[in-house]
Scaffold this motif. Structure first.
Motif, PDB file in Angstrom:
ATOM      1  N   GLY A  17      24.633 136.356  51.588  1.00  0.00           N
ATOM      2  CA  GLY A  17      23.410 135.764  52.112  1.00  0.00           C
ATOM      3  C   GLY A  17      22.168 136.569  51.800  1.00  0.00           C
ATOM      4  O   GLY A  17      21.181 136.512  52.556  1.00  0.00           O
ATOM      5  N   TRP A  18      22.200 137.313  50.695  1.00  0.00           N
ATOM      6  CA  TRP A  18      21.078 138.178  50.352  1.00  0.00           C
ATOM      7  C   TRP A  18      20.104 137.551  49.358  1.00  0.00           C
ATOM      8  O   TRP A  18      19.121 138.207  48.980  1.00  0.00           O
ATOM      9  N   ILE A  19      20.343 136.332  48.915  1.00  0.00           N
ATOM     10  CA  ILE A  19      19.433 135.702  47.960  1.00  0.00           C
ATOM     11  C   ILE A  19      18.091 135.452  48.643  1.00  0.00           C
ATOM     12  O   ILE A  19      18.022 135.063  49.817  1.00  0.00           O
ATOM     13  N   ASP A  20      17.026 135.670  47.903  1.00  0.00           N
ATOM     14  CA  ASP A  20      15.648 135.572  48.391  1.00  0.00           C
ATOM     15  C   ASP A  20      15.341 136.648  49.424  1.00  0.00           C
ATOM     16  O   ASP A  20      14.530 136.446  50.328  1.00  0.00           O
ATOM     17  N   THR A  21      16.006 137.785  49.301  1.00  0.00           N
ATOM     18  CA  THR A  21      15.671 138.969  50.081  1.00  0.00           C
ATOM     19  C   THR A  21      15.560 140.154  49.120  1.00  0.00           C
ATOM     20  O   THR A  21      15.917 140.056  47.942  1.00  0.00           O
ATOM     21  N   TYR A  22      15.083 141.283  49.642  1.00  0.00           N
ATOM     22  CA  TYR A  22      14.941 142.473  48.808  1.00  0.00           C
ATOM     23  C   TYR A  22      16.228 143.284  48.715  1.00  0.00           C
ATOM     24  O   TYR A  22      16.297 144.246  47.947  1.00  0.00           O
ATOM     25  N   LEU A  23      17.232 142.922  49.481  1.00  0.00           N
ATOM     26  CA  LEU A  23      18.464 143.724  49.542  1.00  0.00           C
ATOM     27  C   LEU A  23      19.163 143.858  48.189  1.00  0.00           C
ATOM     28  O   LEU A  23      19.630 144.959  47.847  1.00  0.00           O
ATOM     29  N   PRO A  24      19.291 142.792  47.369  1.00  0.00           N
ATOM     30  CA  PRO A  24      19.950 142.986  46.051  1.00  0.00           C
ATOM     31  C   PRO A  24      19.201 143.941  45.134  1.00  0.00           C
ATOM     32  O   PRO A  24      19.788 144.503  44.202  1.00  0.00           O
ATOM     33  N   LEU A  25      17.910 144.135  45.382  1.00  0.00           N
ATOM     34  CA  LEU A  25      17.109 145.015  44.543  1.00  0.00           C
ATOM     35  C   LEU A  25      17.115 146.454  45.032  1.00  0.00           C
ATOM     36  O   LEU A  25      16.733 147.360  44.277  1.00  0.00           O
ATOM     37  N   ILE A  26      17.537 146.673  46.276  1.00  0.00           N
ATOM     38  CA  ILE A  26      17.446 148.002  46.885  1.00  0.00           C
ATOM     39  C   ILE A  26      18.810 148.612  47.152  1.00  0.00           C
ATOM     40  O   ILE A  26      19.082 149.758  46.781  1.00  0.00           O
ATOM     41  N   VAL A  27      19.700 147.848  47.806  1.00  0.00           N
ATOM     42  CA  VAL A  27      20.974 148.391  48.291  1.00  0.00           C
ATOM     43  C   VAL A  27      21.817 149.027  47.179  1.00  0.00           C
ATOM     44  O   VAL A  27      22.396 150.107  47.387  1.00  0.00           O
ATOM     45  N   PRO A  28      21.941 148.418  45.973  1.00  0.00           N
ATOM     46  CA  PRO A  28      22.783 149.060  44.942  1.00  0.00           C
ATOM     47  C   PRO A  28      22.379 150.487  44.615  1.00  0.00           C
ATOM     48  O   PRO A  28      23.236 151.304  44.260  1.00  0.00           O
ATOM     49  N   PHE A  29      21.106 150.832  44.747  1.00  0.00           N
ATOM     50  CA  PHE A  29      20.675 152.193  44.438  1.00  0.00           C
ATOM     51  C   PHE A  29      21.203 153.201  45.455  1.00  0.00           C
ATOM     52  O   PHE A  29      21.312 154.390  45.146  1.00  0.00           O
ATOM     53  N   PHE A  30      21.514 152.750  46.665  1.00  0.00           N
ATOM     54  CA  PHE A  30      22.048 153.657  47.680  1.00  0.00           C
ATOM     55  C   PHE A  30      23.547 153.880  47.513  1.00  0.00           C
ATOM     56  O   PHE A  30      24.130 154.689  48.241  1.00  0.00           O
ATOM     57  N   PHE A  31      24.158 153.179  46.580  1.00  0.00           N
ATOM     58  CA  PHE A  31      25.599 153.326  46.338  1.00  0.00           C
ATOM     59  C   PHE A  31      25.868 153.711  44.891  1.00  0.00           C
ATOM     60  O   PHE A  31      26.842 153.267  44.287  1.00  0.00           O
ATOM     61  N   GLY A  32      24.999 154.547  44.331  1.00  0.00           N
ATOM     62  CA  GLY A  32      25.204 155.017  42.959  1.00  0.00           C
ATOM     63  C   GLY A  32      25.100 153.913  41.943  1.00  0.00           C
ATOM     64  O   GLY A  32      25.913 153.839  41.018  1.00  0.00           O
ATOM     65  N   GLY A  33      24.109 153.055  42.087  1.00  0.00           N
ATOM     66  CA  GLY A  33      23.996 151.871  41.244  1.00  0.00           C
ATOM     67  C   GLY A  33      23.666 152.143  39.796  1.00  0.00           C
ATOM     68  O   GLY A  33      23.774 151.242  38.963  1.00  0.00           O
ATOM     69  N   VAL A  34      23.254 153.362  39.456  1.00  0.00           N
ATOM     70  CA  VAL A  34      22.912 153.700  38.073  1.00  0.00           C
ATOM     71  C   VAL A  34      23.788 154.874  37.638  1.00  0.00           C
ATOM     72  O   VAL A  34      23.483 156.035  37.947  1.00  0.00           O
ATOM     73  N   PRO A  35      24.899 154.625  36.942  1.00  0.00           N
ATOM     74  CA  PRO A  35      25.813 155.718  36.546  1.00  0.00           C
ATOM     75  C   PRO A  35      25.133 156.799  35.705  1.00  0.00           C
ATOM     76  O   PRO A  35      25.519 157.967  35.784  1.00  0.00           O
ATOM     77  N   PHE A  36      24.141 156.425  34.915  1.00  0.00           N
ATOM     78  CA  PHE A  36      23.471 157.432  34.085  1.00  0.00           C
ATOM     79  C   PHE A  36      22.815 158.504  34.933  1.00  0.00           C
ATOM     80  O   PHE A  36      22.802 159.688  34.568  1.00  0.00           O
ATOM     81  N   PHE A  37      22.247 158.117  36.078  1.00  0.00           N
ATOM     82  CA  PHE A  37      21.631 159.108  36.960  1.00  0.00           C
ATOM     83  C   PHE A  37      22.672 160.098  37.471  1.00  0.00           C
ATOM     84  O   PHE A  37      22.422 161.308  37.544  1.00  0.00           O
ATOM     85  N   ILE A  38      23.853 159.586  37.847  1.00  0.00           N
ATOM     86  CA  ILE A  38      24.921 160.462  38.335  1.00  0.00           C
ATOM     87  C   ILE A  38      25.351 161.431  37.235  1.00  0.00           C
ATOM     88  O   ILE A  38      25.530 162.634  37.471  1.00  0.00           O
ATOM     89  N   PHE A  39      25.525 160.908  36.028  1.00  0.00           N
ATOM     90  CA  PHE A  39      25.903 161.758  34.895  1.00  0.00           C
ATOM     91  C   PHE A  39      24.847 162.832  34.644  1.00  0.00           C
ATOM     92  O   PHE A  39      25.174 164.020  34.440  1.00  0.00           O
ATOM     93  N   LEU A  40      23.574 162.464  34.686  1.00  0.00           N
ATOM     94  CA  LEU A  40      22.484 163.397  34.417  1.00  0.00           C
ATOM     95  C   LEU A  40      22.463 164.517  35.452  1.00  0.00           C
ATOM     96  O   LEU A  40      22.359 165.700  35.106  1.00  0.00           O
ATOM     97  N   VAL A  41      22.576 164.148  36.728  1.00  0.00           N
ATOM     98  CA  VAL A  41      22.524 165.149  37.790  1.00  0.00           C
ATOM     99  C   VAL A  41      23.768 166.040  37.766  1.00  0.00           C
ATOM    100  O   VAL A  41      23.690 167.254  37.984  1.00  0.00           O
TER     101      VAL A  41
END
Length: 289
Positions: A146-170
């Motif tokens: 039920g997250w369509i038309d909300t900001y949650l799909p754009l924000i929540v993935p970043f709190f769960f390691g949504g970008v593997p490249f960032f994890i690799f870099l750090v």
């Protein structure tokens, strides 16, 4: 070798260095001109009178310069509201990216647990998957929640390691920090989390700054994901708002370029502010595997 010969030798070496520097500066200047050309075209179009964008012969700047295009373009649509929306999404996403990438990277770099190498390989393999491959499964998941038309799909993935490249870099940066510093803290009674907060994070400001800059630019300029998940006019972002200057029959080029320059300013300003951390973080990551 006589002193005269030495003088001639050093003169020739100095002349060669000057010639080399001249070619280097010439190449850098040519590259800068190529890179800056689109921005100069944007600025020249932004201050032109509407209807004169494509006059022939082409003119870089026409008279009079119409600076009102910036205010007119910004107020033609609710860009103030969209600026607020984009700022909130970007701030929360950057916070999530920096927090989650540092925590997960610390686990891969310092903690010993079964399957660590296999999990890290799986993480790296996800970097090879194009975003469009994951698009439909992600949309189905967010619609189920039920997250369509909300900001949650754009924000929540970043709190769960949504970008593997960032994890690799750090993780690569964490591997360059000597283990002896944490061993000394452990002798003083510091736990894993205390060492992470008081030792690792203060030393990791450069790479975390790089992650913050990358995450900011990615989220601030993102067009596809807001287009998919946001439907309401008052919830849209700046990148979606710029699209309203274009339709099938007409494009308001002056307003589009004027507002695009305004939208570009935060990204450029952030890069110059964080340039020291950005360069240092890029140079010092990937030294140790």
């Amino acid at each position: 070798m006589s002193s005269t010969t030495l003088v001639h030798y050093y003169e020739r070496q100095s002349f060669k260095r000057r010639i080399t520097l001249a070619f280097v500066y010439l190449a850098l200047t040519a590259g800068a001109v190529v890179i800056l050309a689109p921005f100069i075209w944007m600025l020249s179009t932004a201050v032109k009178v509407p209807g004169t964008e494509f006059i022939y012969p082409p003119q870089l700047f026409t008279r009079p310069l119409r600076w009102n295009n910036f205010s007119d373009g910004w107020t033609a649509l609710p860009f103030t509201r969209w600026f607020f929306n984009t700022s909130v999404i970007t701030l929360l996403s950057v916070t999530g990216a920096v927090t989650s990438s540092s925590l997960v990277a610390y686990g891969f770099a310092r903690l010993e647990f079964p399957g660590r190498t296999a999990l890290f390989v799986i993480l790296l393999s996800t970097m090879m998957l194009p975003f469009h491959v994951r698009l439909i499964p992600m949309f189905i998941t967010f619609r189920f929640l039920g997250w369509i038309d909300t900001y949650l799909p754009l924000i929540v993935p970043f709190f769960f390691g949504g970008v593997p490249f960032f994890i690799f870099l750090v993780r690569q940066f964490f591997l360059t920090i000597p283990l002896e510093m944490e061993d000394a803290a452990a002798i003083d009674g510091a736990g894993v989390f205390t060492s992470f907060v008081l030792i690792i994070l203060p030393l990791s400001r450069p790479v975390l700054g790089v992650v913050g800059v990358f995450a900011f630019i990615r989220v601030w300029n993102d067009f596809l994901e807001p287009l998919i998940y946001l439907h309401s006019m008052d919830k849209m972002t700046l990148s979606l708002g710029l699209r309203f200057f274009q339709d099938q029959d007409f494009t308001d080029w002056t307003s589009l370029m004027a507002v695009s320059i305004i939208v570009l300013v935060p990204s450029v300003a952030l890069f110059f502010v964080a340039q020291k951390y950005y360069i240092h973080g890029v140079v010092t990551t990937g030294i140790k595997g």
